[in-house]
Scaffold this active site. Structure first.
Site, PDB file in Angstrom:
ATOM      1  N   LYS A 214      54.059  44.290   9.638  1.00  0.00           N
ATOM      2  CA  LYS A 214      54.251  45.081  10.727  1.00  0.00           C
ATOM      3  C   LYS A 214      53.990  44.146  12.055  1.00  0.00           C
ATOM      4  O   LYS A 214      54.934  44.141  12.794  1.00  0.00           O
ATOM      5  CB  LYS A 214      53.403  46.241  10.589  1.00  0.00           C
ATOM      6  CG  LYS A 214      53.362  46.926  11.990  1.00  0.00           C
ATOM      7  CD  LYS A 214      52.490  48.142  12.016  1.00  0.00           C
ATOM      8  CE  LYS A 214      51.093  47.907  11.951  1.00  0.00           C
ATOM      9  NZ  LYS A 214      50.687  47.549  13.573  1.00  0.00           N
ATOM     10  N   ASN A 215      52.873  43.435  11.965  1.00  0.00           N
ATOM     11  CA  ASN A 215      52.377  42.776  13.112  1.00  0.00           C
ATOM     12  C   ASN A 215      53.131  41.357  13.296  1.00  0.00           C
ATOM     13  O   ASN A 215      52.765  40.839  14.373  1.00  0.00           O
ATOM     14  CB  ASN A 215      50.912  42.646  13.117  1.00  0.00           C
ATOM     15  CG  ASN A 215      50.247  43.942  13.254  1.00  0.00           C
ATOM     16  OD1 ASN A 215      50.884  44.822  13.761  1.00  0.00           O
ATOM     17  ND2 ASN A 215      48.939  43.935  12.738  1.00  0.00           N
TER      18      ASN A 215
ATOM     19  N   ARG B 241      42.341  49.396  25.037  1.00  0.00           N
ATOM     20  CA  ARG B 241      43.320  48.271  24.613  1.00  0.00           C
ATOM     21  C   ARG B 241      44.012  47.768  25.911  1.00  0.00           C
ATOM     22  O   ARG B 241      44.913  47.858  26.488  1.00  0.00           O
ATOM     23  CB  ARG B 241      44.649  48.941  24.021  1.00  0.00           C
ATOM     24  CG  ARG B 241      44.046  49.764  22.564  1.00  0.00           C
ATOM     25  CD  ARG B 241      43.442  48.583  21.612  1.00  0.00           C
ATOM     26  NE  ARG B 241      44.550  47.816  20.963  1.00  0.00           N
ATOM     27  CZ  ARG B 241      45.323  48.043  20.059  1.00  0.00           C
ATOM     28  NH1 ARG B 241      45.210  49.289  19.739  1.00  0.00           N
ATOM     29  NH2 ARG B 241      46.296  46.973  19.783  1.00  0.00           N
TER      30      ARG B 241
ATOM     31  N   ASP C 113      41.664  44.450  11.246  1.00  0.00           N
ATOM     32  CA  ASP C 113      42.337  45.617  10.294  1.00  0.00           C
ATOM     33  C   ASP C 113      42.052  45.862   8.989  1.00  0.00           C
ATOM     34  O   ASP C 113      42.723  47.052   8.472  1.00  0.00           O
ATOM     35  CB  ASP C 113      43.894  44.923  10.380  1.00  0.00           C
ATOM     36  CG  ASP C 113      44.177  44.832  11.907  1.00  0.00           C
ATOM     37  OD1 ASP C 113      45.448  44.288  12.234  1.00  0.00           O
ATOM     38  OD2 ASP C 113      43.688  45.519  12.728  1.00  0.00           O
TER      39      ASP C 113
ATOM     40  N   CYS D 199      44.430  53.769  22.941  1.00  0.00           N
ATOM     41  CA  CYS D 199      44.904  54.295  21.873  1.00  0.00           C
ATOM     42  C   CYS D 199      43.688  54.714  20.914  1.00  0.00           C
ATOM     43  O   CYS D 199      42.637  54.620  21.455  1.00  0.00           O
ATOM     44  CB  CYS D 199      45.809  53.218  21.071  1.00  0.00           C
ATOM     45  SG  CYS D 199      44.673  52.104  20.129  1.00  0.00           S
TER      46      CYS D 199
ATOM     47  N   ARG E 248      52.752  54.351   9.946  1.00  0.00           N
ATOM     48  CA  ARG E 248      53.000  53.315  11.060  1.00  0.00           C
ATOM     49  C   ARG E 248      52.903  51.762  10.301  1.00  0.00           C
ATOM     50  O   ARG E 248      53.635  51.036  10.790  1.00  0.00           O
ATOM     51  CB  ARG E 248      52.307  53.554  12.269  1.00  0.00           C
ATOM     52  CG  ARG E 248      52.109  54.499  13.115  1.00  0.00           C
ATOM     53  CD  ARG E 248      51.509  54.591  13.946  1.00  0.00           C
ATOM     54  NE  ARG E 248      51.509  53.222  14.795  1.00  0.00           N
ATOM     55  CZ  ARG E 248      50.637  52.690  15.561  1.00  0.00           C
ATOM     56  NH1 ARG E 248      49.287  53.451  15.817  1.00  0.00           N
ATOM     57  NH2 ARG E 248      50.722  51.590  16.219  1.00  0.00           N
TER      58      ARG E 248
HETATM   59  C1  EPZ Z   1      47.104  42.928  17.187  1.00  0.00           C
HETATM   60  O1  EPZ Z   1      46.830  43.871  18.349  1.00  0.00           O
HETATM   61  C2  EPZ Z   1      47.536  43.712  16.335  1.00  0.00           C
HETATM   62  N1  EPZ Z   1      48.861  44.679  16.564  1.00  0.00           N
HETATM   63  C3  EPZ Z   1      46.196  44.672  15.882  1.00  0.00           C
HETATM   64  O2  EPZ Z   1      46.442  45.510  14.459  1.00  0.00           O
HETATM   65  C4  EPZ Z   1      45.141  43.693  15.524  1.00  0.00           C
HETATM   66  O3  EPZ Z   1      43.961  44.381  15.347  1.00  0.00           O
HETATM   67  C5  EPZ Z   1      44.709  42.958  16.592  1.00  0.00           C
HETATM   68  O4  EPZ Z   1      45.950  42.008  16.971  1.00  0.00           O
HETATM   69  C6  EPZ Z   1      43.730  41.784  16.470  1.00  0.00           C
HETATM   70  O5  EPZ Z   1      44.052  41.066  15.241  1.00  0.00           O
HETATM   71  C7  EPZ Z   1      49.770  44.128  16.561  1.00  0.00           C
HETATM   72  O6  EPZ Z   1      49.937  42.868  16.228  1.00  0.00           O
HETATM   73  C8  EPZ Z   1      51.035  44.960  16.826  1.00  0.00           C
HETATM   74  P1  EPZ Z   1      44.487  41.402  20.834  1.00  0.00           P
HETATM   75  P2  EPZ Z   1      46.491  43.195  19.875  1.00  0.00           P
HETATM   76  O7  EPZ Z   1      45.191  41.389  21.942  1.00  0.00           O
HETATM   77  O8  EPZ Z   1      47.672  42.056  20.299  1.00  0.00           O
HETATM   78  C9  EPZ Z   1      41.027  42.569  23.935  1.00  0.00           C
HETATM   79  C10 EPZ Z   1      46.951  47.164  13.192  1.00  0.00           C
HETATM   80  O9  EPZ Z   1      46.190  48.173  12.842  1.00  0.00           O
HETATM   81  N2  EPZ Z   1      42.083  42.474  25.027  1.00  0.00           N
HETATM   82  O10 EPZ Z   1      44.252  40.608  19.954  1.00  0.00           O
HETATM   83  O11 EPZ Z   1      46.398  44.413  20.825  1.00  0.00           O
HETATM   84  C11 EPZ Z   1      41.367  43.951  23.085  1.00  0.00           C
HETATM   85  O12 EPZ Z   1      40.765  44.904  24.022  1.00  0.00           O
HETATM   86  C12 EPZ Z   1      46.613  46.719  14.760  1.00  0.00           C
HETATM   87  O13 EPZ Z   1      47.845  46.697  12.637  1.00  0.00           O
HETATM   88  C13 EPZ Z   1      41.829  42.340  26.235  1.00  0.00           C
HETATM   89  O14 EPZ Z   1      40.685  42.732  26.745  1.00  0.00           O
HETATM   90  O15 EPZ Z   1      44.920  42.797  19.795  1.00  0.00           O
HETATM   91  C14 EPZ Z   1      40.515  43.793  21.908  1.00  0.00           C
HETATM   92  O16 EPZ Z   1      39.362  44.215  22.084  1.00  0.00           O
HETATM   93  C15 EPZ Z   1      45.580  47.483  15.379  1.00  0.00           C
HETATM   94  N3  EPZ Z   1      42.790  41.993  27.233  1.00  0.00           N
HETATM   95  C16 EPZ Z   1      40.720  42.206  21.706  1.00  0.00           C
HETATM   96  O17 EPZ Z   1      41.161  41.695  22.895  1.00  0.00           O
HETATM   97  C17 EPZ Z   1      44.102  41.738  27.024  1.00  0.00           C
HETATM   98  O18 EPZ Z   1      44.998  41.691  27.703  1.00  0.00           O
HETATM   99  C18 EPZ Z   1      41.931  41.946  20.578  1.00  0.00           C
HETATM  100  O19 EPZ Z   1      43.235  42.256  21.042  1.00  0.00           O
HETATM  101  C19 EPZ Z   1      44.430  42.003  25.657  1.00  0.00           C
HETATM  102  C20 EPZ Z   1      43.592  42.253  24.692  1.00  0.00           C
END
Ligand code: EPZ
Length: 421
Positions: free
Chosen positions: A27-28, A126, A310, A121, A402
């Site tokens: 998915k990701n 997020r 995850d 979410c 999802r």
């Molecule tokens: C991706 O989310 C995945 N989703 C998530 O999978 C996964 O848990 C996550 O990466 C971490 O591996 C998809 O790829 C669609 P991040 P993403 O940006 O990109 C902070 C699932 O269950 N952050 O790496 O949103 C954020 O708050 C989902 O399949 C900021 O502070 O993750 C978090 O604490 C859930 N500012 C951390 O970074 C930003 O602008 C990780 O977020 C962006 C992120």
């Protein structure tokens, strides 16, 4: 999607997971790959695209933008020849907050994008500050009004350092940079396999991306990208979830179409708990687990190649019946233990304090009515229900669907007594 649907699981020590399961596409990875098709002047073809509600939502966004989208089995074709749209409606943004990954591609194709703030979410706030500050460094003018983001500008290369190796921000920057003028460097980039998958697809389209999978990625902007054909990498989190299902029921399972190299962050933990895992090479894994697992050393979720956040929830379920005490530290998201109270209803002995979760292994779980509040927590409840003595009912399937393709069909095919009603 009928939110009243539920899974009925008859679990317990007599119900072992045994057999062979094919792992579907990630998915990701599928989501950013679908976003990347917006950049192609023609029709892209994506194979091994999972049948998930999040992927359906991404296809609706593509259609909204003016793409022609067709699905044939697990192949999705996207013709972006006439992409003219630049707005992602609030309904679709709210349906799937990871729609933010369309921002970079739409900016790259149209020079403008309007989308509603993705909002929080189930996992927490997020934020998207890293996405927005990077695009501003690349020349985007971003204004916010009435909950909407308006982004405009001709993008140019920039040297960007991420304060956190954000997966989504790394993807958005790559998608914006491939047709921006000049060079872009991303420092402290995310190293997840999905990043490399996206770079491989974009490079097939004519992009010039170097270093994907490492902490420094460089992109040389090109004039135009052409359509390409690609196969989505296997879903390492779904693969890990099914390994947990086999382990918690003391069964044995062969996974096909998986990528063991992407799973080392948690395969080592499973082995430390006493599971035996054999890597046949290629895309096959075999797990067998004939005795009670023992609690692993402290698990700390980390960016790739560390233990993935995850898979934390399914592992808390697995540790619920292990011998000894397990400690989880969730370093990525602030609110990723929402499934714990439901695990306790199934007989687990778990306490959480902020980002720390302590699991006291019990000999057995007992069936109960539980409700999923987010995707991976829902998968954890299914995992636990397989081992719980008696009948469990799991609602909140709109979350599970999802990220897991026909979870009940998959598990039933390897011996689980599970049905959707
Ligand atoms: C991706 O989310 C995945 N989703 C998530 O999978 C996964 O848990 C996550 O990466 C971490 O591996 C998809 O790829 C669609 P991040 P993403 O940006 O990109 C902070 C699932 O269950 N952050 O790496 O949103 C954020 O708050 C989902 O399949 C900021 O502070 O993750 C978090 O604490 C859930 N500012 C951390 O970074 C930003 O602008 C990780 O977020 C962006 C992120």
């Amino acid at each position: 999607m009928d939110n009243r649907q539920k899974l009925i699981v008859n679990g317990g020590s007599q119900r072992r997971i045994e057999g062979e399961l094919r792992v579907h596409g990630a998915k990701n990875s599928a989501l950013p790959l679908l976003s990347a098709t917006v950049l192609a002047h023609g029709e892209c073809v994506l194979h091994n695209t999972p049948r998930l509600t999040d992927v359906d939502a991404a296809c609706r966004i593509l259609t909204q933008l003016g793409c022609r989208v067709r699905r044939d089995g697990d192949t999705v074709s996207v013709d972006a020849t006439n992409v003219s749209g630049y707005e992602i409606p609030e309904t679709l943004m709210r349906e799937m907050r990871s729609s933010i990954v369309f921002l970079g591609a739409v900016m790259g194709r149209n020079g403008r994008c309007r989308l509603s703030f993705p909002g929080g979410c189930e996992l927490g706030a997020r934020p998207i500050d890293l996405h927005l500050s990077a695009l501003e460094q690349m020349g985007a003018e971003i204004t916010e009004e009435h909950g909407y983001l308006n982004c405009e500008g001709t993008l140019h290369g920039a040297k960007i350092t991420l304060s956190f190796p954000s997966v989504g921000a790394t993807e958005n920057i790559m998608l914006a940079a491939v047709t921006a003028k000049g060079y872009t460097e991303i420092h402290n980039a995310a190293r997840e396999p999905e990043i490399s998958d996206l770079a491989n697809f974009l490079n097939k389209m004519g992009a010039k991306i170097f270093g994907a999978g490492e902490s420094v990625i460089t992109v040389r902007g090109v004039e135009r990208l052409e359509p390409a054909e690609h196969s989505v990498i296997p879903d390492r989190i779904v693969a890990g979830t099914y390994l947990c299902a086999a382990a918690i029921t003391r069964g044995e399972l062969i996974l096909t179409n998986c990528e063991p190299q992407h799973m080392n962050g948690f395969l080592t933990v499973l082995e430390s708990m006493g599971a035996r895992i054999y890597n046949y090479g290629g895309e096959k894994l075999y797990i067998t687990c004939k005795k009670r697992l023992i609690a692993p050393p402290t698990i700390r979720t980390m960016p790739y190649p560390g233990f993935p956040t995850d898979i934390q929830a399914p592992f808390t379920a697995l540790c619920a019946t292990a011998e000894g005490t397990s400690v989880f530290v969730e370093t990525i998201f602030e609110n990723r233990f929402r499934h714990i109270p439901e695990l306790v209803r199934l007989g687990a002995s778990v306490k959480t304090e902020g980002r720390v979760c302590v699991v006291e292994g019990v000999k057995r779980l007992s069936g109960a009515k539980v409700c999923a509040a987010e995707l991976r927590g829902g998968a954890a409840l299914v995992t636990a229900a397989l081992a719980a003595e008696g009948t469990s009912e799991i609602t909140g399937l709109q979350y599970i669907d999802r990220g897991y393709e026909n979870i009940e069909t998959a598990l039933r095919s390897v011996g689980a007594d599970i049905r959707r009603s």
